[in-house]
Each structure stands twice: as C-alpha cells, then as structure tokens.
Design an enzyme around this catalytic site. Sequence first.
Site, short mmCIF file in Angstrom:
data_model
loop_
_atom_site.label_atom_id
_atom_site.label_comp_id
_atom_site.label_asym_id
_atom_site.label_seq_id
_atom_site.Cartn_x
_atom_site.Cartn_y
_atom_site.Cartn_z
N LEU A 89 11.55 -19.79 -5.35
CA LEU A 89 10.60 -18.97 -4.59
C LEU A 89 9.23 -19.05 -5.26
CD1 LEU A 89 10.53 -16.33 -2.41
CD2 LEU A 89 10.10 -15.17 -4.55
N ASP B 121 0.82 -1.21 0.00
CA ASP B 121 0.00 0.00 0.00
C ASP B 121 0.86 1.27 0.00
OD1 ASP B 121 -2.42 1.36 -0.02
OD2 ASP B 121 -2.57 1.41 2.17
N GLY B 122 0.31 2.32 -0.61
CA GLY B 122 0.97 3.63 -0.57
C GLY B 122 1.50 4.13 -1.90
N ARG C 112 -0.08 7.67 -2.78
CA ARG C 112 0.50 8.78 -2.00
C ARG C 112 1.92 9.09 -2.44
NH1 ARG C 112 -0.92 6.15 3.50
NH2 ARG C 112 -1.50 4.48 2.07
N ARG D 155 -12.46 2.19 -7.65
CA ARG D 155 -11.63 3.38 -7.92
C ARG D 155 -12.06 4.02 -9.25
NH1 ARG D 155 -5.61 2.56 -5.47
NH2 ARG D 155 -6.34 1.87 -3.42
N HIS E 62 2.00 3.43 -9.13
CA HIS E 62 1.82 2.00 -9.35
C HIS E 62 2.99 1.43 -10.17
CE1 HIS E 62 -1.97 2.27 -7.40
NE2 HIS E 62 -2.56 2.95 -8.36
C1 IPE Z 1 -5.27 -2.73 -0.13
O1 IPE Z 1 -5.00 -1.37 -0.26
C2 IPE Z 1 -5.26 -3.39 -1.49
C3 IPE Z 1 -3.96 -3.49 -2.15
C4 IPE Z 1 -2.81 -3.09 -1.67
C5 IPE Z 1 -3.98 -4.12 -3.43
P1 IPE Z 1 -6.17 -0.29 -0.36
O2 IPE Z 1 -5.51 1.02 -0.51
O3 IPE Z 1 -7.14 -0.66 -1.40
O4 IPE Z 1 -6.87 -0.41 1.07
P2 IPE Z 1 -7.82 0.60 1.83
O5 IPE Z 1 -8.90 0.98 0.87
O6 IPE Z 1 -7.01 1.77 2.23
O7 IPE Z 1 -8.30 -0.16 3.02
C1 IPE Z 2 -1.75 0.21 -3.30
O1 IPE Z 2 -1.48 1.56 -3.34
C2 IPE Z 2 -1.92 -0.40 -4.67
C3 IPE Z 2 -3.31 -0.73 -5.03
C4 IPE Z 2 -4.33 -0.68 -4.22
C5 IPE Z 2 -3.53 -1.17 -6.39
P1 IPE Z 2 -2.64 2.64 -3.29
O2 IPE Z 2 -3.04 2.96 -4.69
O3 IPE Z 2 -3.76 2.19 -2.41
O4 IPE Z 2 -1.90 3.87 -2.64
P2 IPE Z 2 -2.51 4.92 -1.61
O5 IPE Z 2 -2.99 4.13 -0.41
O6 IPE Z 2 -3.62 5.63 -2.31
O7 IPE Z 2 -1.35 5.79 -1.28
MG MG Z 3 -4.16 2.41 -0.44
#
Ligand code: IPE
Ligand code: IPE
Ligand code: MG
Length: 240
Positions: free
Chosen positions: A128, A17-18, A21, A68, A34
């Site tokens: 792996l 995640d992240g 941002r 999204r 991404h």
């Molecule tokens: C979880 O992240 C899904 C993936 C990393 C693929 P999200 O960004 O979708 O999760 P929420 O919405 O913050 O809980």
């Molecule tokens: C995780 O990163 C990847 C996916 C959910 C595909 P995010 O896209 O959720 O990144 P943030 O949480 O918005 O920063």
């Molecule tokens: Mg996220």
Amino acid sequence: MASSAPRIPHHVAIVMDGNGRWATRRFLPRIAGHKQGVESLRRCVKACAERGVGVLTVFAFSSENWNRPVEEVSGLMELMVGALAREVPKLSADGVRLHFVGERAGLSPKMVSGLLDAEAATAHNTRLVLNVCFNYGGRWDIAQAAAKLAAQGEAITELSLDRAMALAHVPDPDLFIRTGGEQRLSNFLLWQSAYAELFFSDKLWPEFDEAALDEAIAAFQGRERRFGQTSAQVSSTAAA
Ligand code: IPE
Ligand code: IPE
Ligand code: MG
C-alpha cells in the site's frame, strides 16, 4: 457475463477532519483528539490494505493550519515527529510505502530529516502507498508545478503540469472522503480530484472505523462514473 466482484477504489483520499470536536466533546484538550486521530489513521491504513486499496492519501496538516493557535500547531508538529518514530517500523512491517507530500519549507530540520528517513525506510514496500499530505495545499501544488515547468523552460500543458504535481507517482483518487460533517474541499487535491467520487461522513475522524470505511466504499460502488460520457455509453462499455 455476470458482473465480477464489486470494484474496490484503487486510490482513496481522506480529509481527516473532526479531531478537535472529538476532544472538546470529551472535555479534553484538542491535541488529545489529534492523538486519537493517529490511532484512527493506523486502523484505516490496515483496513485499506486488507480491502485491496492500493493508494491511501490523507490530509494531515494544511497550508492554512498554520493559522491555528501556536500551541496547537506546535503540538501537531511534536505529534508528527513522535508518530514517525513510533509508527514507521510497524507500517513498514505491514508493507506500507510512505510518501510525504507538501511544502518542506517552514518545517523544522528535525522534521524534514524524519520525513526523509521514513520514506527511505519504507521505499521497498509494495502492499500500500500511503501519502501523508503535510503542509500541503492544492493551490500550492498547482503553483509549484507551474513554477517548476517555467524554471525548466517547459511548455505548460495538462500533461506536463500533471507530471510536475506532488502526486505524480500515483493515479488520481477514485474516492474522496471527508469526515467531520463539513462538505468542502478545504484546498485538498484540487487538481487531482477532478473526477473523484465524493463521500462526506458525519463521523468525526477518531470515530471513523472499518464499518465507516465500508460504508464509503459501498457508496462508491453504487456510483456510475461517466467521465463526461452518457449513461448508455458507459453501460455498453461495461457490458463489452
Ligand atoms: C482540513 O481541515 C485540513 C485537514 C484535515 C488537515 P480543516 O479543519 O483545517 O478545514 P476547515 O478549516 O474546516 O475548512
Ligand atoms: C482535523 O481535525 C485535523 C487537522 C486539521 C490537523 P480538526 O482539528 O480540524 O478538528 P475540528 O474540525 O476542529 O473538529
Ligand atoms: Mg476541522
């Protein structure tokens, strides 16, 4: 007897995640985050293999990520198709066996054939196992396992459900990492993480490097896994 080398988790699961941002902070479109996330995954796979991790399971696209904006969803789909074409030969050369875990319905025929080809091309590798959870949700997994058993007229038990689950080919995760600072599961591996050690990193996924992985592994090594027993029971078993 002196304790042996610190244990390396056999199965590491990661909520990557992240990315969004990371991009937004650089005034870039989210999809740039991404793309950087794919690079970070590449680095993480290599680092896990070098450290002796046997199974890496990553959350790439959740059942809920369809909610999204359409351009982000289509960007993610394109990125996946592109990454398959580019990365699979390299992953295979590194001894990585790929599995795609998740609901196939809803994915384009081109994507599904790309996933199947990648699995077939890497099926002989043994260094792996990399499970990429794509269009995956923990609730979907439990429901599809129950539906499969019901359709076959099989009794629903913990063992039969476990064997019908999408990750039946690997043992449960030992270490569950989530990057990006949020402390929630977001519907990832609900069944399989019953006894995983949880580690939350404030690093955004594109910044999650070897040092961050080592920090998570060190935290894991400092935990006492009791599986319901007392601490005294666990230490007497360890000493035996
Ligand atoms: C979880 O992240 C899904 C993936 C990393 C693929 P999200 O960004 O979708 O999760 P929420 O919405 O913050 O809980
Ligand atoms: C995780 O990163 C990847 C996916 C959910 C595909 P995010 O896209 O959720 O990144 P943030 O949480 O918005 O920063
Ligand atoms: Mg996220």
